[in-house]
Design a protein around this motif. Structure first.
Motif, mmCIF file in Angstrom:
data_model
loop_
_atom_site.group_PDB
_atom_site.id
_atom_site.type_symbol
_atom_site.label_atom_id
_atom_site.label_comp_id
_atom_site.label_asym_id
_atom_site.label_seq_id
_atom_site.Cartn_x
_atom_site.Cartn_y
_atom_site.Cartn_z
ATOM 1 N N LYS A 73 1.015 -1.219 -0.203
ATOM 2 C CA LYS A 73 -0.083 -0.078 -0.115
ATOM 3 C C LYS A 73 0.849 1.180 -0.048
ATOM 4 O O LYS A 73 1.990 1.164 0.353
ATOM 5 C CB LYS A 73 -0.919 -0.074 1.125
ATOM 6 N N SER A 74 0.302 2.285 -0.700
ATOM 7 C CA SER A 74 1.093 3.594 -0.649
ATOM 8 C C SER A 74 1.349 3.872 0.762
ATOM 9 O O SER A 74 0.713 4.010 1.776
ATOM 10 C CB SER A 74 0.382 4.603 -1.298
ATOM 11 N N PRO A 75 2.575 4.536 1.057
ATOM 12 C CA PRO A 75 3.576 5.016 0.015
ATOM 13 C C PRO A 75 4.642 3.789 -0.246
ATOM 14 O O PRO A 75 5.549 4.074 -0.890
ATOM 15 C CB PRO A 75 4.238 6.328 0.840
ATOM 16 N N ASP A 76 4.415 2.660 0.183
ATOM 17 C CA ASP A 76 5.229 1.796 0.181
ATOM 18 C C ASP A 76 4.931 0.483 -1.030
ATOM 19 O O ASP A 76 5.580 -0.565 -0.938
ATOM 20 C CB ASP A 76 5.559 0.758 1.549
ATOM 21 N N GLN A 77 3.995 0.890 -1.911
ATOM 22 C CA GLN A 77 3.602 -0.036 -3.037
ATOM 23 C C GLN A 77 4.514 -0.095 -3.957
ATOM 24 O O GLN A 77 5.070 0.725 -4.386
ATOM 25 C CB GLN A 77 2.101 0.309 -3.310
ATOM 26 N N VAL A 78 4.742 -1.314 -4.366
ATOM 27 C CA VAL A 78 5.646 -1.637 -5.496
ATOM 28 C C VAL A 78 4.916 -1.901 -6.554
ATOM 29 O O VAL A 78 4.049 -2.946 -6.606
ATOM 30 C CB VAL A 78 6.646 -2.729 -4.946
#
Length: 679
Positions: A73-78
């Motif tokens: 999930k944002s901000p760590d979504q890839v």
């Protein structure tokens, strides 16, 4: 010294990967590490990147060479894209993507955005959404070192006509493949070959625009007058040569099934830096094109491989001894005295009894430092020796994940064998989802999180831990809840250890809980990671419906949960399957979870998803779910009346006797308890 050591490790990793790529004829041609963002080695983004890249390079269900996965999930979504050349078969495609994954993450160790590839594949990942978006930079250009010998104008005209045809054909491709190859006669009786390809998530117009700009702007700048050249961009690539560089059957077959021939000795070279589009602008500092020419560097590669082997085997006898000593010390550090546990549990008083299962009784205890624990006092007739018990302790102690119950210690004195776990104050999941009052405490957001966390715990057991563990008894009473209602998988008394490359096994001694058992396991003793996935699917449907997967009355008929869920799914009446307390939940998420649950409980083992695929399905709505096939039905089939499940020793014999009206209730389970009787 530490810095030198880390550099040696890095160089060692690079030389091994390059030697592997060389041996497999995967020429690593280009890569770019973007400066748009960085991550740290222990960050959530890094974990998400590892997960999505593993899924991309190990997916065997896709056979058309295009992979687009996202995770987190944002901000760590890839977001990630893998694109293989359209004439490459799936095995070579996955091998190429695996090599690209290993090398790109080493060459770009902290960058959130990177792109790179070999002759046969391209890999790209980013923290931004990259699906269906045409991107032209960075562009990598390579050209043949030889010039067109004569009749240059005719050569260029023939090339323009050929590329135009291939661009139109590639752009007109479908959502699975936008790829075209072809040839034409060139001056001096030469044959001119070309290839055009886009990522198939582009629209027809975007693909055409990307390839046309490549053909009219970039390709002439680098390769005008040359016998061959190529341009690789994130969304498209174009290449021409005067020799056959692709599978000759690719333009005749509707889907490639042959491996491309080994490419000839590469004779291309990067253009001068002032003519290289990839060398301009912000991203130029970390763009690289690496050309591997076989005759020149073969001797160097042999030296590198020899050096790598030397580093690997230089001290072969010291490591096993060190690991053995460390493991012994690790086990001994967990050992507690029987007297300590006896005091902590008030001499195993009934007042501290939490529950009882086939392996023994579980007690609540409190250590002298105030820590609350759960103590499993194993039955004395398990027939397990001291060494086997220590090995089991060592196995469980190595399993460290936030969604697994943590082993704190053990006790081994005389005939006493105790396992000490972290205490889970909210007990087991079944006490909530099957209780008409307590279930109200679990709204949809909480249940959705529980489903996802259980999946991640199971993924750790199957793929991410040092060992591959098949749980074999995943059920609601073996999911424990901490003070914040976070789920943790417990009870590994029936678990089986697999080799990392092992996928299945057979046993004549079946253990587990009836209703959660996969049909191939219950009937034939065949178990695998997919049998755990079946149990997970049952659990998902139980969490959503609040019903046990056991015989219950539906009007005038007796049904089990799976047949009830399947019938309502086929009729489109999903509301009948949802716990009435979840009416305020997200209908889309609930329906997707039901869909995933039905995929997990399919009768056919081969079509069930892996738990890695399940985790992606739960976290990425960009993945289209297949239509589930009919699940395995138990309760309405009549076969349950006299099933005998032989345990792994005398204390684990289980027998279903529902024809006589007997039933077994779930035990109170606030710690790791094995329930051996079928429900």
């Amino acid at each position: 010294m530490a810095m030198v050591s880390s550099r040696l490790v890095f160089l060692f990793s690079i030389c091994i990967l390059i030697s592997q790529a060389f041996a497999q004829q995967r020429y690593f041609l280009y890569y770019n590490c973007s400066d748009n963002g960085n991550y740290t080695s222990n960050s959530t983004y890094k974990a998400n990147l590892n997960r999505v890249l593993y899924s991309l390079s190990s997916n065997t269900e896709i056979d058309y060479g295009f992979y687009n996965f996202s995770y987190g999930k944002s901000p760590d979504q890839v977001y990630s894209i893998g694109l293989c050349r359209g004439d490459v078969n799936p095995d070579i495609c996955l091998s190429c993507l695996k090599n690209a994954t290993n090398l790109l993450t080493l060459l770009c160790p902290t960058q959130k955005e990177a792109i790179g590839g070999f002759d046969y594949c391209l890999l790209r990942y980013s923290f931004r959404d990259i699906f269906g978006i045409m991107v032209g930079s960075p562009a990598f250009v390579m050209r043949n070192v030889d010039n067109v010998s004569s009749n240059y104008e005719q050569f260029r005209q023939d090339l323009t006509t050929l590329l135009g045809s291939q661009i139109s054909q590639a752009a007109a491709g479908g959502s699975l493949r936008k790829f075209a190859v072809g040839n034409t006669t060139a001056p001096d009786s030469q044959t001119l070959y070309s290839l055009a390809q886009c990522t198939p998530d582009l629209s027809v117009q975007d693909c055409r625009d990307c390839l046309n700009r490549t053909a009219t702007e970039l390709l002439p700048n680098c390769c005008d007058g040359r016998q061959g050249g190529r341009v690789v961009r994130p969304s498209c690539n174009l290449r021409y040569e005067i020799y056959l560089f692709y599978n000759a059957t690719a333009d005749k077959a509707s889907s490639p099934s042959l491996s491309p021939p080994p490419p000839p000795v590469p004779s291309v070279s990067p253009p001068a830096s002032n003519n290289t589009p990839a060398a301009k602008g912000k991203e130029s500092n970390k763009s690289r094109i690496v050309i591997i020419v076989v005759p020149i560097i073969s001797f160097v590669v042999l030296i590198i491989i020899s050096f790598c082997i030397f580093l690997r085997v230089r001290k072969p006898r010291e490591k096993p001894q060190s690991e053995s000593v460390d493991e012994i010390r690790s086990v001994e550090s967990l050992q507690l005295g029987f007297g300590t546990i006896k005091v902590a549990t008030d001499d195993f008083s009934d007042a501290n009894k939490l529950g009882q299962g086939g392996f023994g009784v579980v007690y609540k205890g409190k250590l002298s430092d105030g820590q609350v624990i759960a103590v499993k006092r194993l039955s004395k007739n398990l027939g397990q020796g001291d060494l086997e018990f220590k090995n089991e302790v060592l196995l469980v102690a190595k399993l460290q994940h936030r969604n697994l119950v943590r082993l704190l210690g053990f006790c081994l004195e005389g005939i006493e064998r105790l396992l000490i776990y972290e205490f889970m104050p909210n007990g087991s999941l079944d006490h909530f989802i099957f209780d008409p009052i307590k279930r109200a405490k679990l709204d949809w957001a909480r249940r959705y999180k529980i489903i996802g966390d259980i999946a991640r715990g199971l993924l750790y057991l199957h793929e991410d831990s040092r060992l591959r563990i098949i749980h074999r008894d995943l059920k609601a009473s073996n999911i424990l809840l901490d003070s914040e209602m976070n789920p943790k998988i417990s009870d590994f008394g029936m678990a089986r250890l697999f080799e990392l490359d092992q996928s299945a096994d057979n046993t004549s001694r079946i253990v587990g809980t009836y209703g959660y058992m996969a049909p191939e396991y219950a009937m034939h003793g065949q178990f695998s990671v997919k049998s755990d996935v079946f149990s997970f699917g049952v659990l998902v449907l139980e969490i959503i419906s609040g019903k046990k997967n056991s015989s219950f009355r539906n009007g005038e008929n007796m049904e089990d949960l799976l047949s009830y869920a399947w019938k309502n799914w086929k009729q489109g009446i999903i509301s009948n399957l949802v716990d009435p307390t979840l009416k305020a939940g997200s209908t889309t998420e609930i329906m997707r979870c039901i869909h995933i649950g039905l995929l997990c409980v399919q009768d056919n083992v081969a079509v069930r998803p892996t738990i890695a695929s399940v985790v992606l399905m739960l976290n990425s709505y960009s993945i289209t779910l297949p239509i589930p096939l009919e699940p395995a039905f138990f309760m309405n089939s009549g076969i349950e009346s006299n099933i005998h499940l032989q345990g792994e020793n005398d204390s684990r014999v289980m027998e279903s006797n529902q024809s006589k009206g007997s039933s077994v209730q779930a035990s109170i389970n606030e710690a790791s308890i094995t329930e051996l009787s079928p429900r």
